[in-house]
Scaffold this active site. Structure first.
Site, mmCIF file in Angstrom:
data_model
loop_
_atom_site.group_PDB
_atom_site.id
_atom_site.type_symbol
_atom_site.label_atom_id
_atom_site.label_comp_id
_atom_site.label_asym_id
_atom_site.label_seq_id
_atom_site.Cartn_x
_atom_site.Cartn_y
_atom_site.Cartn_z
ATOM 1 N N HIS A 1 8.912 -17.980 -1.191
ATOM 2 C CA HIS A 1 8.587 -18.883 -2.295
ATOM 3 C C HIS A 1 9.722 -18.930 -3.313
ATOM 4 O O HIS A 1 10.062 -19.994 -3.835
ATOM 5 C CB HIS A 1 7.285 -18.424 -2.952
ATOM 6 C CG HIS A 1 6.902 -19.210 -4.156
ATOM 7 N ND1 HIS A 1 7.053 -18.730 -5.435
ATOM 8 C CD2 HIS A 1 6.401 -20.466 -4.280
ATOM 9 C CE1 HIS A 1 6.639 -19.638 -6.300
ATOM 10 N NE2 HIS A 1 6.242 -20.697 -5.627
ATOM 11 N N GLU B 1 4.294 -18.858 -13.147
ATOM 12 C CA GLU B 1 3.414 -19.385 -12.102
ATOM 13 C C GLU B 1 2.428 -18.315 -11.643
ATOM 14 O O GLU B 1 1.247 -18.596 -11.424
ATOM 15 C CB GLU B 1 4.262 -19.885 -10.931
ATOM 16 C CG GLU B 1 3.488 -20.617 -9.863
ATOM 17 C CD GLU B 1 4.376 -21.172 -8.759
ATOM 18 O OE1 GLU B 1 3.825 -21.780 -7.824
ATOM 19 O OE2 GLU B 1 5.618 -20.991 -8.826
ATOM 20 N N GLU C 1 12.390 -21.162 -1.966
ATOM 21 C CA GLU C 1 12.030 -22.584 -2.118
ATOM 22 C C GLU C 1 12.403 -23.085 -3.509
ATOM 23 O O GLU C 1 12.944 -24.175 -3.672
ATOM 24 C CB GLU C 1 10.533 -22.747 -1.866
ATOM 25 C CG GLU C 1 9.991 -24.129 -2.201
ATOM 26 C CD GLU C 1 8.651 -24.069 -2.907
ATOM 27 O OE1 GLU C 1 8.490 -24.788 -3.911
ATOM 28 O OE2 GLU C 1 7.768 -23.302 -2.469
ATOM 29 N N HIS C 2 12.105 -22.286 -4.543
ATOM 30 C CA HIS C 2 12.458 -22.677 -5.908
ATOM 31 C C HIS C 2 13.975 -22.783 -6.076
ATOM 32 O O HIS C 2 14.474 -23.720 -6.697
ATOM 33 C CB HIS C 2 11.914 -21.647 -6.902
ATOM 34 C CG HIS C 2 10.490 -21.879 -7.287
ATOM 35 N ND1 HIS C 2 10.097 -22.150 -8.576
ATOM 36 C CD2 HIS C 2 9.337 -21.872 -6.548
ATOM 37 C CE1 HIS C 2 8.788 -22.303 -8.625
ATOM 38 N NE2 HIS C 2 8.309 -22.131 -7.398
#
Length: 420
Positions: free
Chosen positions: A47, A127, A50-51
């Site tokens: 993740h 997040e 991905e960022h």
């Protein structure tokens, strides 16, 4: 409409579907590496990666990446799941080549600049905090953890805060080297696309990648167990999971039809009995999810502290009742809803691109819509009743509870009710 598939010599696959009459296209690269491919110390790295893909390349800054797509009226985004990470864009037909060039750039040439890593680390920590403040999000992470303890499938996609705080450039580069291999990548494009043109451009952008065997994912092990977190919230949140078929199992459509009939719509058993007749909740639903080698049939509901025990027990009772008196008209309604949802969803180029990539990931080919519909139509009432009996009585189970749940029955108590 026609689906075309080409595989480059290094294993990179290109699948397209031309949709007449459209002036736009959906295009993206699906990388067959997600949270379940992480080692324990890497939890959250897929993740994080991905960022970071959008934070700058050797030729474009983060702003230039966004502007390249938005200057032509398109959008670009990405997501991480437990089995894939996708980078995709939606643009007008004349800008398909630009979109592919940008996606290839963020995949092939990320710089992972130290300052940007720190900025994005802060974003991801926010997040994580947001997810922890959202009960009907975090409860599924806890359910997953109990279903697959000490296994990558049981870890949160966002990662633990401690892990995220420690990631550095070398960690990102290591995960890319281990998993972002050409045979693990699928370019999927639908709408106003030209397959031959895309193949030539993809060959130029990805053809030089050298194939290295990626590290295999650890085999799934559904164990089950209970997670109970007491907190003063307005609602008591309950999530139940039962081991189900994986997405290559012939019973997957049976599981989906059963979940739909049990709790997939306003006419379903759980919605009618628990919400409409008894008024015990606002939200209750069931769904059947699947991975490469395992699956989960999940039920979720939110209710008051005083009603959580009744809701949990009636849910089990309804599951048992469904195993014995599921009707043919319920199966037909669930079947119709599945087929309509599939066909309506495929009116969107983005949904079609997602489907093509997923089917290629699962089957190594693209089943026709007619083939999928035939499989759905082949599920019989006896198939569903047999599956319902297995779920109600024998399937391993996991339970997650969050909120004012002191009065909620334990998993052990619900297991005894299942067996009674």
């Amino acid at each position: 409409m026609s689906v075309r598939l080409t595989e480059l010599s290094n294993g990179f696959r290109i699948v397209t579907e031309y949709m007449p009459g459209l002036q736009s296209a959906a295009i993206g690269v699906w990388v067959l590496a997600g949270a379940r491919h992480e080692a324990p110390e890497q939890n959250g790295i897929a993740h994080f990666l991905e960022h970071m893909a959008f934070k700058g390349t050797e030729t474009r800054s983060a702003l230039q990446i966004a502007e390249a797509i938005e200057n032509v009226g398109g959008y670009i985004n990405a997501y991480t799941s437990r089995e894939v990470t996708a980078y995709y864009a939606r643009v007008l037909k004349d800008d398909v080549g630009l979109a592919l060039d940008v996606v290839a750039d963020i995949l092939r040439n990320p710089v992972f600049e130290a300052g940007e890593i720190e900025v994005e680390r802060g974003v991801i920590l926010q997040e994580i905090g947001q997810a922890l403040d959202t009960p009907d999000d975090v409860i599924f992470d806890w359910l997953q953890e109990k279903a697959y303890p000490d296994h990558p499938l049981g870890r949160t996609i966002l990662g633990a805060e401690k892990r995220v705080r420690g990631f550095a450039r070398g960690d990102l580069e290591r995960f890319v080297g281990e998993h972002y291999q050409p045979q693990q990548m699928i370019l999927s494009a639908t709408g106003a696309v030209d397959h031959d043109v895309l193949v030539r451009q993809t060959e130029a952008l990805f053809g030089d990648m050298v194939r290295v065997e990626a590290r295999a994912a650890e085999a799934a092990r559904f164990a089950g167990g209970e997670s109970r977190t007491v907190k003063m919230l307005e609602q008591a949140h309950l999530a139940l999971a039962f081991e189900g078929p994986d997405y290559c199992d012939g019973r997957i459509h049976t599981a989906q039809i059963y979940a739909n009939a049990l709790g997939g719509s306003m006419s379903s058993r759980l919605f009618q009995e628990i919400r409409e007749k008894r008024g015990l909740c606002y939200t209750i639903y069931a769904q059947a999810g699947a991975y490469a080698d395992t699956g989960m049939m999940t039920i979720y509901a939110g209710t008051s502290a005083s009603q959580v025990a009744d809701l949990a027990e009636i849910t089990v009772d309804e599951m048992k009742r469904a195993a014995g008196d599921m009707r043919a008209d319920e199966i037909e309604r669930a079947r119709a809803q599945m087929k309509a949802g599939l066909l309506m969803g495929l009116e969107s180029p983005s949904n079609r691109a997602e489907r093509l990539a997923r089917m290629l990931q699962i089957w190594g080919r693209i089943p026709t819509l007619e083939e999928v519909v035939e499989r759905i139509d082949a599920v019989s009432l006896a198939d569903v009743c047999g599956f319902a009996e297995e779920i109600a009585a024998r399937a391993p189970a996991a339970l997650a509870l969050y909120g004012p749940v002191e009065a909620a029955p334990s998993l052990e108590a619900l297991q005894e009710r299942r067996a009674a």
